[in-house]
Design an enzyme around this catalytic site. Sequence first.
Site, short mmCIF file in Angstrom:
data_model
loop_
_atom_site.label_atom_id
_atom_site.label_comp_id
_atom_site.label_asym_id
_atom_site.label_seq_id
_atom_site.Cartn_x
_atom_site.Cartn_y
_atom_site.Cartn_z
N LYS A 239 -18.42 -51.42 -13.55
CA LYS A 239 -17.44 -50.68 -12.75
C LYS A 239 -17.50 -51.04 -11.27
CE LYS A 239 -16.41 -47.00 -15.77
NZ LYS A 239 -15.22 -46.42 -16.06
N LYS B 165 -13.44 -52.31 -25.38
CA LYS B 165 -13.07 -51.02 -25.97
C LYS B 165 -11.79 -50.47 -25.34
CE LYS B 165 -15.31 -47.49 -23.23
NZ LYS B 165 -15.87 -46.20 -23.14
N LYS C 77 -9.32 -45.51 -20.99
CA LYS C 77 -8.23 -44.82 -20.31
C LYS C 77 -7.96 -45.36 -18.91
CE LYS C 77 -10.95 -40.77 -20.31
NZ LYS C 77 -12.25 -41.06 -19.69
N1 AQP Z 1 -12.51 -46.84 -27.32
C1 AQP Z 1 -13.34 -45.89 -27.70
N2 AQP Z 1 -13.77 -45.85 -28.97
C2 AQP Z 1 -14.61 -44.86 -29.37
N3 AQP Z 1 -15.07 -43.89 -28.58
C3 AQP Z 1 -14.65 -43.88 -27.29
N4 AQP Z 1 -14.91 -43.05 -26.24
C4 AQP Z 1 -14.23 -43.48 -25.17
N5 AQP Z 1 -13.52 -44.59 -25.47
C5 AQP Z 1 -13.77 -44.86 -26.78
C6 AQP Z 1 -15.80 -41.90 -26.34
O1 AQP Z 1 -15.21 -40.82 -25.63
C7 AQP Z 1 -16.25 -40.02 -25.06
C8 AQP Z 1 -16.00 -39.70 -23.63
O2 AQP Z 1 -15.68 -40.77 -22.87
P1 AQP Z 1 -15.43 -40.61 -21.30
O3 AQP Z 1 -14.02 -40.48 -21.06
O4 AQP Z 1 -16.27 -39.56 -20.67
O5 AQP Z 1 -16.00 -41.95 -20.77
P2 AQP Z 1 -15.78 -43.40 -21.24
O6 AQP Z 1 -16.52 -43.65 -22.49
O7 AQP Z 1 -16.17 -44.23 -20.04
O8 AQP Z 1 -14.23 -43.50 -21.54
P3 AQP Z 1 -13.18 -44.46 -20.90
O9 AQP Z 1 -11.88 -44.16 -21.57
O10 AQP Z 1 -13.65 -45.87 -20.94
O11 AQP Z 1 -13.09 -43.92 -19.43
P4 AQP Z 1 -13.08 -44.70 -18.07
O12 AQP Z 1 -12.17 -45.87 -18.31
O13 AQP Z 1 -12.57 -43.75 -17.06
O14 AQP Z 1 -14.49 -45.09 -17.80
C9 AQP Z 1 -17.56 -40.76 -25.27
O15 AQP Z 1 -18.22 -40.15 -26.36
C10 AQP Z 1 -17.12 -42.15 -25.61
O16 AQP Z 1 -18.05 -42.81 -26.44
#
Ligand code: AQP
Length: 332
Positions: free
Chosen positions: A115, A197, A200
């Site tokens: 990041k 992956k 968002k």
């Molecule tokens: N693509 C994914 N497949 C499976 N599980 C996922 N999770 C997120 N993306 C996937 C699961 O969602 C939970 C919370 O995630 P988060 O939003 O707190 O953080 P993150 O994992 O960093 O999600 P993002 O979407 O990638 O957010 P950004 O882009 O803002 O950093 C976790 O249990 C995660 O495993």
Amino acid sequence: MEERKKVIFSGIKPSGELTLGNYLGAIKNWVKLQDEYDCYFCVADLHAITVRQEPKDLRRRTLEILSIYIAAGIEPKKNTMFIQSHVPAHCEASWLLTCSTYMGELSRMTQYKDKSKNMGDSISAGLFNYPVLMAADILLYNTDLVPVGKDQKQHLELARDIGERFNNLYSPTFTIPDGYISTSAAKIMDLQDPSKKMSKSEENPNGYILIMDPPEVIRKKVSRAVTDSIGEVNYTDDQPGVKNLINILSAIKSLSPEEIVEFYKGKGYADFKRDVAEAIVSELEPVQKKVTELLTNKDYLESIYKAGAEKANYVSMKTLRKMQKKIGLIQR
Ligand code: AQP
């Protein structure tokens, strides 16, 4: 005497609109845990602000995520659902733990490295310290199990190390949590680049499906999903785009990848993609309807997050007081 239920803690940060990845990888599985475990599910707004957020979007998304939890089937009466910033012990415990966490440990976190890559000199200390706040979140509730995706495993390992170090420096204080690996939790990949992956904060909207995407948008995004020129539905790393769509269908329909491959033998990608899109639409439509309804009832949402914060405050303050006492801070 009633046996203590094991404690589960998890959360999602409102750093963007929630995706199908958040739904199939996290929320849908949490629903299955609520009868067996004492669950704490927070909206991790303090984690979201480690990167800049537009205040009005942050406010809107925080309530939307709470609504998605409820709409997906997490029952307010059975679980503790709260907004992280409503429970001040998280920040206080995070500071106390920061003081015994090493810079080296934090700089080795791959999520931090990823990041901060393009941030130059403007990397916030919050982004660097993020894993300590996550350790505080988990350790405050004597959490036994943390449902984590592969991407969060390194942070959970660090939370364990931080908890163990505190226990050794002072005396046993924290339960050391294990990861909860659900067999049905899928890792959903980006539709345009299935090597990463679904996320968002991805820039290309064709890469993700949002939980709140209208049916026609979902159909369009699935039809544009990257596949290959092989033209057969196989579950193999050589066809990562198709494999990802199989995983999505498998998570929604509770079918094994083998059953899906068998069903689509001799059929092309068009039929397969159409079915994947329809499965997503029918899975998400009732959730979307309920979310829209819940968002018009702010009083109800307030009653949920207030009750959640009350319980979370009670439990977390007990742990925080223990920490303060052991460190040598004068009791308030
Ligand atoms: N693509 C994914 N497949 C499976 N599980 C996922 N999770 C997120 N993306 C996937 C699961 O969602 C939970 C919370 O995630 P988060 O939003 O707190 O953080 P993150 O994992 O960093 O999600 P993002 O979407 O990638 O957010 P950004 O882009 O803002 O950093 C976790 O249990 C995660 O495993």
